[in-house]
Scaffold this motif. Structure first.
Motif, mmCIF file in Angstrom:
data_model
loop_
_atom_site.group_PDB
_atom_site.id
_atom_site.type_symbol
_atom_site.label_atom_id
_atom_site.label_comp_id
_atom_site.label_asym_id
_atom_site.label_seq_id
_atom_site.Cartn_x
_atom_site.Cartn_y
_atom_site.Cartn_z
ATOM 1 N N TRP A 236 0.815 -1.207 0.000
ATOM 2 C CA TRP A 236 0.000 0.000 0.000
ATOM 3 C C TRP A 236 0.851 1.260 0.000
ATOM 4 C CZ3 TRP A 236 -4.757 -0.553 -1.397
ATOM 5 C CH2 TRP A 236 -5.441 -1.728 -1.125
ATOM 6 N N GLY A 237 1.976 1.235 0.643
ATOM 7 C CA GLY A 237 2.834 2.412 0.654
ATOM 8 C C GLY A 237 3.324 2.773 -0.739
ATOM 9 N N ALA A 238 3.820 1.789 -1.476
ATOM 10 C CA ALA A 238 4.273 2.042 -2.841
ATOM 11 C C ALA A 238 3.106 2.396 -3.752
ATOM 12 C CB ALA A 238 5.012 0.819 -3.381
ATOM 13 N N LEU A 239 1.946 1.772 -3.509
ATOM 14 C CA LEU A 239 0.774 2.095 -4.322
ATOM 15 C C LEU A 239 0.350 3.546 -4.127
ATOM 16 C CD1 LEU A 239 -1.580 1.286 -6.155
ATOM 17 C CD2 LEU A 239 -2.783 0.462 -4.121
ATOM 18 N N MET A 240 0.327 4.020 -2.884
ATOM 19 C CA MET A 240 -0.047 5.412 -2.626
ATOM 20 C C MET A 240 1.016 6.375 -3.159
ATOM 21 S SD MET A 240 -3.014 5.297 -1.203
ATOM 22 C CE MET A 240 -3.309 3.896 -2.291
ATOM 23 N N ALA A 241 2.282 5.978 -3.083
ATOM 24 C CA ALA A 241 3.340 6.820 -3.637
ATOM 25 C C ALA A 241 3.214 6.917 -5.153
ATOM 26 C CB ALA A 241 4.707 6.264 -3.243
ATOM 27 N N ALA A 242 2.927 5.787 -5.801
ATOM 28 C CA ALA A 242 2.747 5.816 -7.253
ATOM 29 C C ALA A 242 1.518 6.630 -7.639
ATOM 30 C CB ALA A 242 2.622 4.384 -7.782
ATOM 31 N N SER A 243 0.454 6.537 -6.862
ATOM 32 C CA SER A 243 -0.734 7.340 -7.135
ATOM 33 C C SER A 243 -0.448 8.826 -6.974
ATOM 34 C CB SER A 243 -1.874 6.920 -6.197
ATOM 35 O OG SER A 243 -2.177 5.552 -6.341
ATOM 36 N N THR A 244 0.341 9.177 -5.965
ATOM 37 C CA THR A 244 0.719 10.574 -5.774
ATOM 38 C C THR A 244 1.561 11.076 -6.936
ATOM 39 O OG1 THR A 244 0.679 10.252 -3.371
ATOM 40 C CG2 THR A 244 1.845 12.186 -4.208
ATOM 41 N N LEU A 245 2.512 10.264 -7.388
ATOM 42 C CA LEU A 245 3.334 10.652 -8.535
ATOM 43 C C LEU A 245 2.490 10.792 -9.800
ATOM 44 C CD1 LEU A 245 6.441 8.344 -7.954
ATOM 45 C CD2 LEU A 245 6.315 10.819 -7.625
#
Length: 272
Positions: A236-245
């Motif tokens: 989830w952390g990487a998913l939210m980071a990718a969504s933010t990017l």
């Protein structure tokens, strides 16, 4: 009391709309133990950039970002140019089939995008345009262009004809009046329409996922969907980071054009 009540409703609605975005961004900066904790952490106590590094290091990330930029910029450019010319024709001239053309545009806007996937895929497959960025760009024009034409037509209808006629009386040609009078006044409409076209094209998922099969040709929204997969342990952390990017280019584009919107609203005939 009534005004305070409406203010409270507005603030509550604002919080409801902004909270998912805040939770996405805050989760992107949280370490794994805070992300996976059963007790929610409202603010990241130990902010980290590891999730952003993980997202950017994953295969095909930069390829999909490049593909999205190419497709979106091409769709915005072609849609704005074609829509502006079509809007001028619909607003300034009377020709055979004008009402039919306007009705067709409204009908296209009423169709759900999912209903156009199969017909567009069949047409693009006949001309060998599936799994290509060109085919996706043409597909995006099918739902961006009608809205752009309709929006710009409203802006052009709001410009008084007396301004162009006064310019031509003063010795300006029709092309000169078009460039010096009509184009500056419709600039806010062009910018607002380009923002809509950019956001709609950048966030589109259905057509891109159906038309693009190779991972190297896919857009960033399709790449983002692979974070889910079939595993029970989603990062989830990487998913939210990718969504933010993924949301950053939209924010940058809006910040670049917002000043032009304000300038266009306060310039032109109003200033005179």
């Amino acid at each position: 009391m009534r005004r305070r009540a409406w203010d409270a409703v507005g603030i509550a609605l604002f919080v409801v709309l902004v909270f998912p975005v805040y939770w996405m961004v805050s989760t992107a900066f949280k370490p794994d133990d805070e992300v996976n904790s059963l007790t929610p952490t409202w603010f990241p106590t130990s902010p980290t950039l590891d999730h952003f590094r993980d997202a950017m290091a994953r295969p095909y990330f930069w390829d999909t970002v490049r593909n999205s930029l190419i497709v979106v910029c091409a769709a915005v450019l072609f849609s704005i140019v074609l829509a502006f010319l079509a809007a001028v024709a619909l607003a300034k001239y009377r020709f055979t089939g004008r009402k039919l053309f306007i009705g067709a545009m409204i009908g296209i806007l009423m169709l759900p995008p999912a209903g156009l996937v199969i017909p567009l895929y069949v047409v693009l497959a006949r001309y060998h345009l599936t799994n290509t960025l060109t085919g996706v760009t043409l597909t995006y024009l099918t739902f961006v262009l009608p809205f752009a034409v309709w929006t710009l037509r409203g802006f052009i209808l709001g410009i008084p004809k007396d301004l162009e006629e006064a310019a031509m009386v003063d010795g300006s040609s029709r092309v000169g009046a078009f460039v010096r009078i009509l184009l500056p006044l419709v600039a806010p409409g062009l910018v607002a329409t380009s923002v809509f076209a950019f956001i709609t094209s950048w966030n589109e998922y259905i057509f891109a996922s159906v038309l693009l099969s190779d991972q190297s040709n896919q857009t960033v929204t399709v790449w983002l969907s692979y974070f889910y997969g079939t595993s029970r342990n989603t990062d989830w952390g990487a998913l939210m980071a990718a969504s933010t990017l993924t949301a950053v280019p939209v924010i940058i584009f809006f910040l670049l054009v917002q000043r032009r919107i304000m300038f266009g609203l306060t310039s032109g005939a109003v200033r005179g």
